[in-house]
Design a protein around this motif. Structure first.
Motif, mmCIF file in Angstrom:
data_model
loop_
_atom_site.group_PDB
_atom_site.id
_atom_site.type_symbol
_atom_site.label_atom_id
_atom_site.label_comp_id
_atom_site.label_asym_id
_atom_site.label_seq_id
_atom_site.Cartn_x
_atom_site.Cartn_y
_atom_site.Cartn_z
ATOM 1 N N ARG A 1 0.817 -1.225 0.000
ATOM 2 C CA ARG A 1 0.000 0.000 0.000
ATOM 3 C C ARG A 1 0.847 1.270 0.000
ATOM 4 O O ARG A 1 0.440 2.302 -0.532
ATOM 5 C CB ARG A 1 -0.931 -0.040 1.211
ATOM 6 N N ASN B 1 -2.466 8.157 5.867
ATOM 7 C CA ASN B 1 -2.237 6.867 6.511
ATOM 8 C C ASN B 1 -3.511 6.038 6.594
ATOM 9 O O ASN B 1 -4.601 6.577 6.846
ATOM 10 C CB ASN B 1 -1.691 7.057 7.932
ATOM 11 N N SER B 2 -3.367 4.737 6.403
ATOM 12 C CA SER B 2 -4.490 3.819 6.574
ATOM 13 C C SER B 2 -4.671 3.502 8.047
ATOM 14 O O SER B 2 -3.802 3.786 8.887
ATOM 15 C CB SER B 2 -4.236 2.531 5.791
ATOM 16 N N THR C 1 -4.831 5.014 -4.868
ATOM 17 C CA THR C 1 -6.068 4.313 -4.508
ATOM 18 C C THR C 1 -7.277 5.156 -4.914
ATOM 19 O O THR C 1 -8.282 4.617 -5.393
ATOM 20 C CB THR C 1 -6.123 4.008 -3.003
ATOM 21 N N MET D 1 -8.844 -2.828 2.287
ATOM 22 C CA MET D 1 -7.501 -2.823 2.864
ATOM 23 C C MET D 1 -7.370 -3.678 4.122
ATOM 24 O O MET D 1 -6.325 -3.678 4.752
ATOM 25 C CB MET D 1 -7.054 -1.385 3.170
ATOM 26 N N GLU E 1 1.016 -2.380 4.469
ATOM 27 C CA GLU E 1 1.897 -1.301 4.054
ATOM 28 C C GLU E 1 3.006 -1.818 3.143
ATOM 29 O O GLU E 1 3.326 -1.204 2.125
ATOM 30 C CB GLU E 1 2.492 -0.651 5.302
#
Length: 527
Positions: free
Chosen positions: A238, A249-250, A268, A282, A304
């Motif tokens: 990612r 940030n996820s 994305t 995700m 990540e």
């Protein structure tokens, strides 16, 4: 030559009744399970029928899955199920056709994954470290790319109107999955921050961007082509799709700034804009929510960087699907297309386990690949689906000593008739499994993340293992030659095939022939 072949076939025909004549052999021989199993396997081979045309093809690639890895994983699988282990088979080892595959790159005796996967998916060998380009490229030279790009089976399948999918437990931009869709003078150009300025100025595109722009790029290269793009992409990586900005940030980011991109692009978001009806997921919850019957396209980036080792998957922050789950979901989505599909599935972390010197990590990921193959077998019709299982290269991973039958494959060598570990000439015990090179011994106990080995100092050469439990997940085998990580090896690997066209997989072949098996089964090249 034809006369000789006819004579050989005649001799085989004549010999079968003699072998079946029980009176010629003692009863304890003909009733022995080894004997009867051999007869059954021969009968099965003689009863095979052959067909050429497939509706679907699934290519499984166990990255780094050499012959010794298969043998050790087969034994470990059996021992995990309470058996001695040696007598078992991984799911794909029961396939009716097998070949040995030569893995060298054009410029290298021992290969890397970029050159090997380009061979398998494009039909020609190329250099180390380059993706989707022939051997005339100069690694790292953007200017050398133009005119040397090659077509992949995924691209040809798209042009034919088939659905396509790419699944990996590594970063989806890593060499093996990237070779299905990208053209790059360097496998390391996973995002723009990895590229030299002259490559950016020269118009070369990073690998993550090429995945998002796959449809547009293909239509631009091929006049008159109209494609809808890859339907399924599952993997890690990612960070290569997100800007280097913590606001992107996820939820499960492990770094303070997850993204690596220095061009400010959120790929994305770009993918979602290109495919409004598609689903971007995700984590495990997002994955589980996908309804294959109503989903026509999905991008899943579950980590990540690389996805977790199978043994370590329960420790993922937000949860991530297994290779088996991703394979099953991909098939359920792709088979919505009545014209058929081509799916490529990589078990990428077999390779990483070996590089870290962890047989446990590599073997448990190999067993998970076998589970994914079994799931694919259960979900498809062998009359219309060709399944191929192979590796890109092997590793310097050995099975040695003289351990007795059923000795723990991860354990110390105990000889036939003995109960205590055999001692080497230096007076110390040694393990059945080992590596020629790498960082060497480590005892991390129950630790399931093999990559933590890189945080420790090298310990090469012989160690006294008398008080060490070598069967734990955190044990890393001894290695002789000190290197920053264990390396690939150059011997042949195996190819296992079932389904239409599978009978063409036999003998010792060049790795580039794998592409031709796929192409001929699906009829991808118009004559």
């Amino acid at each position: 030559m034809q006369t000789q072949r006819s004579l050989m076939c005649g001799l085989l025909t004549l010999s079968l009744p003699l072998l079946a004549n029980a009176s010629a052999l003692p009863e304890h021989q003909t009733s022995n399970p080894w004997y009867t199993d051999g007869q059954a396997q021969l009968a099965s081979k003689l009863a095979r029928t052959q067909s050429d045309n497939a509706k679907n093809v699934i290519l499984f690639v166990g990255d780094g899955m050499g012959i010794s890895t298969l043998t050790a994983a087969r034994i470990l699988q059996g021992q995990m199920n309470g058996q001695p282990g040696e007598e078992g088979y991984l799911s794909f080892e029961t396939f009716p056709y097998t070949a040995l595959v030569k893995t060298y790159n054009v410029d290298a005796q021992t290969p890397d994954s970029a050159g090997t996967m380009t061979a398998m998916i494009s039909g020609l060998k190329t250099d180390v470290g380059v993706i989707g380009i022939d051997e005339d490229v100069e690694r790292g030279s953007c200017a050398s790319v133009s005119g040397n790009e090659v077509m992949t089976a995924i691209e040809l399948a798209e042009i034919k109107g088939l659905s396509t999918g790419v699944v990996s437990t590594a970063r989806i931009t890593h060499a093996t999955p990237a070779a299905t869709y990208a053209k790059s003078a360097d496998r390391n150009w996973e995002d723009v921050s990895d590229m030299p300025q002259d490559a950016i100025d020269g118009g070369c595109e990073d690998i993550a961007s090429q995945l998002v722009n796959f449809k547009a790029n293909l239509e631009m290269r091929i006049a008159g082509a109209h494609v809808d793009g890859t339907e399924v992409a599952f993997g890690g990586g990612r960070r290569h799709f997100l800007p280097k900005d913590p606001t992107f940030n996820s939820a499960d980011a492990v770094s303070s700034t997850e993204g690596d991109r220095t061009d400010g692009r959120d790929l994305t978001a770009e993918w979602q804009a290109s495919y409004p009806s598609g689903s971007y997921v995700m984590d495990q919850a997002g994955f589980d929510a996908i309804d294959p019957a109503s989903t026509d396209r999905v991008l899943g980036l579950f980590n990540e960087s690389h996805m977790q080792y199978e043994a370590d998957r329960d420790n993922d922050v937000a949860g991530e699907p297994s290779l088996t789950e991703m394979t099953s979901k991909a098939i359920d989505i792709l088979d919505n297309n009545d014209s058929g599909y081509l799916l490529v599935v990589e078990s990428g972390r077999i390779d990483h386990g070996h590089h870290a010197g962890s047989a446990y990590a590599a073997l448990t990921d190999t067993i998970e690949l076998a589970e994914a193959v079994q799931a694919a077998m259960d979900a498809t019709d062998p009359d219309d689906t060709l399944i191929l299982v192979t590796a890109d290269h092997s590793h310097v991973f050995t099975i040695a000593g003289y351990p007795k039958r059923g000795n723990p494959i991860l354990g110390k060598v105990v000889a036939v008739g003995q109960t205590e570990p055999t001692l080497a000439s230096d007076g110390m015990p040694y393990t059945t499994l080992g590596y020629t090179n790498g960082r060497g011994f480590a005892d991390l106990g129950d630790e399931t993340n093999a990559d933590l080995r890189y945080d420790l100092a090298d310990q090469n050469g012989r160690m006294d293992l008398s008080g060490v439990d070598t069967t734990t997940p955190g044990f890393h085998q001894e290695a002789v030659i000190p290197l920053s990580s264990e390396t690939h090896a150059g011997e042949d690997i195996s190819l296992h095939a079932m389904g239409p066209g599978a009978h063409k997989a036999h003998g010792v072949i060049e790795q580039s022939q794998v592409f031709h098996l796929i192409e001929q089964a699906l009829g991808l090249v118009q004559q």
